[in-house]
Design a protein around this motif. Structure first.
Motif, PDB file in Angstrom:
ATOM      1  N   UNK A   1       0.877  -1.186   0.049  1.00 59.71           N
ATOM      2  CA  UNK A   1      -0.083   0.141  -0.034  1.00 59.71           C
ATOM      3  C   UNK A   1       0.996   1.157  -0.019  1.00 59.71           C
ATOM      4  N   UNK A   2       0.652   2.100  -1.071  1.00 57.02           N
ATOM      5  CA  UNK A   2       1.465   3.314  -1.047  1.00 57.02           C
ATOM      6  C   UNK A   2       1.239   4.272  -0.156  1.00 57.02           C
ATOM      7  N   UNK A   3       2.125   4.742   0.655  1.00 60.02           N
ATOM      8  CA  UNK A   3       1.692   5.743   1.754  1.00 60.02           C
ATOM      9  C   UNK A   3       2.054   7.383   1.111  1.00 60.02           C
ATOM     10  N   UNK A   4       1.538   8.211   1.682  1.00 60.18           N
ATOM     11  CA  UNK A   4       1.809   9.670   1.481  1.00 60.18           C
ATOM     12  C   UNK A   4       2.354  10.210   2.700  1.00 60.18           C
ATOM     13  N   UNK A   5       1.840  10.189   3.916  1.00 60.64           N
ATOM     14  CA  UNK A   5       2.387  10.766   5.010  1.00 60.64           C
ATOM     15  C   UNK A   5       2.094   9.949   6.271  1.00 60.64           C
ATOM     16  N   UNK A   6       2.040   8.786   6.105  1.00 58.24           N
ATOM     17  CA  UNK A   6       1.708   7.991   7.412  1.00 58.24           C
ATOM     18  C   UNK A   6       2.861   7.903   8.352  1.00 58.24           C
ATOM     19  N   UNK A   7       2.688   8.570   9.800  1.00 57.98           N
ATOM     20  CA  UNK A   7       3.869   8.408  10.649  1.00 57.98           C
ATOM     21  C   UNK A   7       4.026   6.880  11.061  1.00 57.98           C
ATOM     22  N   UNK A   8       3.148   5.981  11.057  1.00 56.92           N
ATOM     23  CA  UNK A   8       3.122   4.409  11.406  1.00 56.92           C
ATOM     24  C   UNK A   8       2.416   3.820  10.575  1.00 56.92           C
ATOM     25  N   UNK A   9       2.810   2.466  10.396  1.00 58.01           N
ATOM     26  CA  UNK A   9       2.075   1.717   9.632  1.00 58.01           C
ATOM     27  C   UNK A   9       0.586   1.776  10.145  1.00 58.01           C
ATOM     28  N   UNK A  10      -0.305   1.597   9.337  1.00 59.81           N
ATOM     29  CA  UNK A  10      -2.034   1.889   9.632  1.00 59.81           C
ATOM     30  C   UNK A  10      -2.518   0.620   9.821  1.00 59.81           C
ATOM     31  N   UNK A  11      -1.761  -0.608   9.129  1.00 57.82           N
ATOM     32  CA  UNK A  11      -2.525  -1.704   9.254  1.00 57.82           C
ATOM     33  C   UNK A  11      -1.779  -2.797  10.190  1.00 57.82           C
ATOM     34  N   UNK A  12      -2.510  -3.526  10.924  1.00 60.52           N
ATOM     35  CA  UNK A  12      -1.986  -4.387  11.736  1.00 60.52           C
ATOM     36  C   UNK A  12      -1.274  -5.575  11.048  1.00 60.52           C
ATOM     37  N   UNK A  13       0.117  -5.891  11.596  1.00 59.15           N
ATOM     38  CA  UNK A  13       0.870  -6.736  10.779  1.00 59.15           C
ATOM     39  C   UNK A  13       1.515  -6.333   9.614  1.00 59.15           C
ATOM     40  N   UNK A  14       1.266  -5.005   9.435  1.00 56.35           N
ATOM     41  CA  UNK A  14       2.381  -4.140   8.341  1.00 56.35           C
ATOM     42  C   UNK A  14       3.142  -3.522   8.869  1.00 56.35           C
ATOM     43  N   UNK A  15       4.154  -2.855   7.971  1.00 53.09           N
ATOM     44  CA  UNK A  15       4.947  -1.939   8.269  1.00 53.09           C
ATOM     45  C   UNK A  15       5.421  -1.200   7.402  1.00 53.09           C
ATOM     46  N   UNK A  16       6.223   0.014   7.608  1.00 54.37           N
ATOM     47  CA  UNK A  16       6.461   1.038   6.505  1.00 54.37           C
ATOM     48  C   UNK A  16       7.927   0.319   5.934  1.00 54.37           C
ATOM     49  N   UNK A  17       8.126   0.786   4.699  1.00 51.03           N
ATOM     50  CA  UNK A  17       9.303   0.154   3.932  1.00 51.03           C
ATOM     51  C   UNK A  17       9.458   1.043   2.823  1.00 51.03           C
ATOM     52  N   UNK A  18      10.709   1.386   2.351  1.00 56.98           N
ATOM     53  CA  UNK A  18      11.104   2.106   1.317  1.00 56.98           C
ATOM     54  C   UNK A  18      11.730   1.098   0.398  1.00 56.98           C
ATOM     55  N   UNK A  19      10.759   0.818  -0.782  1.00 56.15           N
ATOM     56  CA  UNK A  19      11.266  -0.109  -1.809  1.00 56.15           C
ATOM     57  C   UNK A  19      11.500   0.360  -3.188  1.00 56.15           C
ATOM     58  N   UNK A  20      12.619  -0.052  -3.943  1.00 60.63           N
ATOM     59  CA  UNK A  20      12.638   0.427  -5.236  1.00 60.63           C
ATOM     60  C   UNK A  20      12.099  -0.571  -6.259  1.00 60.63           C
ATOM     61  N   UNK A  21      11.032  -0.102  -6.868  1.00 57.76           N
ATOM     62  CA  UNK A  21      10.217  -0.987  -7.598  1.00 57.76           C
ATOM     63  C   UNK A  21      10.784  -1.013  -9.019  1.00 57.76           C
ATOM     64  N   UNK A  22      11.783  -0.194  -9.521  1.00 58.40           N
ATOM     65  CA  UNK A  22      12.264   0.223 -10.746  1.00 58.40           C
ATOM     66  C   UNK A  22      13.506   0.634 -10.654  1.00 58.40           C
ATOM     67  N   UNK A  23      14.565   0.173 -11.433  1.00 58.92           N
ATOM     68  CA  UNK A  23      15.757   0.880 -11.650  1.00 58.92           C
ATOM     69  C   UNK A  23      15.671   2.120 -12.018  1.00 58.92           C
ATOM     70  N   UNK A  24      16.534   3.353 -11.507  1.00 59.82           N
ATOM     71  CA  UNK A  24      16.374   4.569 -12.171  1.00 59.82           C
ATOM     72  C   UNK A  24      15.353   5.387 -11.576  1.00 59.82           C
ATOM     73  N   UNK A  25      14.503   4.814 -10.750  1.00 58.00           N
ATOM     74  CA  UNK A  25      13.190   5.619  -9.977  1.00 58.00           C
ATOM     75  C   UNK A  25      13.401   5.747  -8.569  1.00 58.00           C
ATOM     76  N   UNK A  26      12.913   6.487  -7.985  1.00 61.09           N
ATOM     77  CA  UNK A  26      13.095   6.884  -6.650  1.00 61.09           C
ATOM     78  C   UNK A  26      12.224   5.579  -5.820  1.00 61.09           C
ATOM     79  N   UNK A  27      12.573   5.230  -4.777  1.00 66.55           N
ATOM     80  CA  UNK A  27      11.779   4.273  -3.821  1.00 66.55           C
ATOM     81  C   UNK A  27      10.612   4.519  -3.699  1.00 66.55           C
ATOM     82  N   UNK A  28       9.628   3.755  -3.529  1.00 66.41           N
ATOM     83  CA  UNK A  28       8.269   4.179  -3.019  1.00 66.41           C
ATOM     84  C   UNK A  28       8.352   3.707  -1.700  1.00 66.41           C
TER      85      UNK A  28
ATOM     86  N   UNK B   1       3.711  -6.145   4.432  1.00 65.11           N
ATOM     87  CA  UNK B   1       3.469  -7.278   5.722  1.00 65.11           C
ATOM     88  C   UNK B   1       5.011  -7.176   6.504  1.00 65.11           C
ATOM     89  N   UNK B   2       4.840  -7.343   7.677  1.00 70.37           N
ATOM     90  CA  UNK B   2       6.033  -7.299   8.617  1.00 70.37           C
ATOM     91  C   UNK B   2       6.447  -8.905   8.186  1.00 70.37           C
TER      92      UNK B   2
END
Ligand SMILES: [Zn+2]
Length: 375
Positions: free
Chosen positions: A11-38, A43-44
């Motif tokens: 789930x893409x976040x805009x400004x959540x200070x903590x993960x909103x969903x139980x069992x989930x966590x925030x993560x910065x993931x690169x989905x495509x080379x050359x593009x900023x991580x999302x 899930x934890x």
């Protein structure tokens, strides 16, 4: 509303200070080379029986995060996205796998750093403790999930318990920026290149160079330490961290720099160099200043090709040391130095939400010291 867009399980976040969903966590993931991580919610992760789940408290940002995004490593290891970035990881033990031996002494709540070079444990490099050189090595943040996330699973044998008194934001960069030059300078020391009548040059005074200057003083057996760089703020930092002299190389010829070096230390050549940048022009300068029987340890690689004359390397019997990251022993030594308050830090702290703007700052070379994300 924090969630804006569904992307597979994430789930893409805009400004959540903590993960909103139980069992989930925030993560910065690169989905495509050359593009900023999302920045997203995922899930934890589960842990394997030999792993420990670490609740990440801080993660340093490295030039190699930028290089990874920009595709620098693809010719060597074309890791398929998505990749959770971040390899300078520290946090708290959150959950312990069933096969982690009691004798390891880990318990929930322990403060730990992640030793990042995860070897297979069976090859000849692993057998002597150089798991980071293992042909089957895995690196968190370069395939296995990294530390720009709230939780990370880590094989228990690659965690080092640390003094609870130490600050997470200071521990994180010690696992790479503050570890890589340590190993490089140990190589120079073990090669006999350091001593009271020697001059050691520190090339590049970015995130690694600030630590290199300090290790040069701690391990240099009395060698005088001269830091070389272009950015006046970074050179000032090197001076504050203990360099005996700093020399700006901006717009100067090799002869100019040699003259300045001579004025500073009474010799025009360097007996040893720890290169934290790995930039072609600076390496050409470094080799032009290297003494007879000089040793050059390179731990950086902002470019991948250099053009240097061979004959002087041969007839002056110079030695080039590749030195890569650090092993468990190096990192344990560094943690002991940290616990003795022997390492100082120049940090730029930022939050999870500011990851992408800091990647851009780092790409432009606009960060003094080490940028560290703190949850
Ligand atoms: Zn191995």
């Amino acid at each position: 509303m924090a969630r804006t867009q569904e992307s597979g399980k994430a789930t893409i976040l805009e400004d959540a200070p903590v993960a909103k969903t139980k069992g989930y966590m925030r993560a910065a993931r690169m989905h495509e080379y050359g593009k900023a991580p999302i920045l997203e919610e995922i899930p934890i992760p589960d842990i394997q029986p030999d792993e420990i789940l670490v609740n990440v408290k801080a993660c340093g940002m490295c030039r190699s995060d930028v290089l990874l995004i920009d595709g620098f490593f693809r010719p060597y290891a074309d890791v398929p996205p998505p990749i959770t970035l971040g390899h300078e990881v520290t946090g708290v033990v959150s959950k312990i796998g069933g096969n982690v031996p009691k004798a390891s002494g880990f318990k929930e709540g322990d403060h730990v750093v992640v030793d990042p070079g995860w070897g297979d444990g069976t090859c000849r490099y692993c057998q002597i403790g150089n798991t980071h050189l293992c042909p089957n090595v895995r690196w968190p943040g370069f395939g296995p999930a990294g530390g720009f996330a709230e939780f990370i699973p880590v094989p228990a044998r690659y965690l080092i318990k640390v003094d609870n008194r130490l600050k997470f934001e200071e521990l994180a960069p010690l696992t790479d920026a503050g570890a890589t030059p340590y190993r490089g300078i140990k190589k120079l020391r073990d090669a006999g290149a350091l001593g009271p009548d020697r001059v050691l040059g520190v090339f590049g005074v970015g995130g690694l160079g600030g630590y290199a200057v300090q290790y040069a003083k701690l391990l240099g057996s009395g060698a005088r330490v001269v830091a070389f760089g272009r950015n006046p703020d970074k050179l000032k930092m090197a001076m504050e961290l203990g360099a005996d002299h700093v020399i700006s190389i901006k717009g100067k010829s090799s002869a100019d720099v040699a003259k300045e070096l001579n004025q500073a230390v009474g010799q025009k050549e360097l007996d040893a160099i720890i290169d934290c940048a790995g930039a072609e022009e600076m390496m050409q300068l470094g080799f032009s200043l290297l003494s007879i029987s000089g040793h050059y340890a390179d731990v950086g690689f902002v470019t991948d090709r250099i053009d240097i004359p061979l004959f002087p390397r041969v007839h002056r019997e110079q030695t080039f040391h590749g030195s890569f990251w650090a092993n468990y022993t190096d990192l344990s030594e560094i943690m002991a130095l940290a616990a003795q308050n022997k390492i100082r830090h120049v940090l730029k702290l930022f939050t999870f939400d500011e990851i992408n703007e800091n990647l851009d700052l780092l790409r432009r070379g606009d960060i003094v010291g080490r940028a560290v994300m703190k949850f």
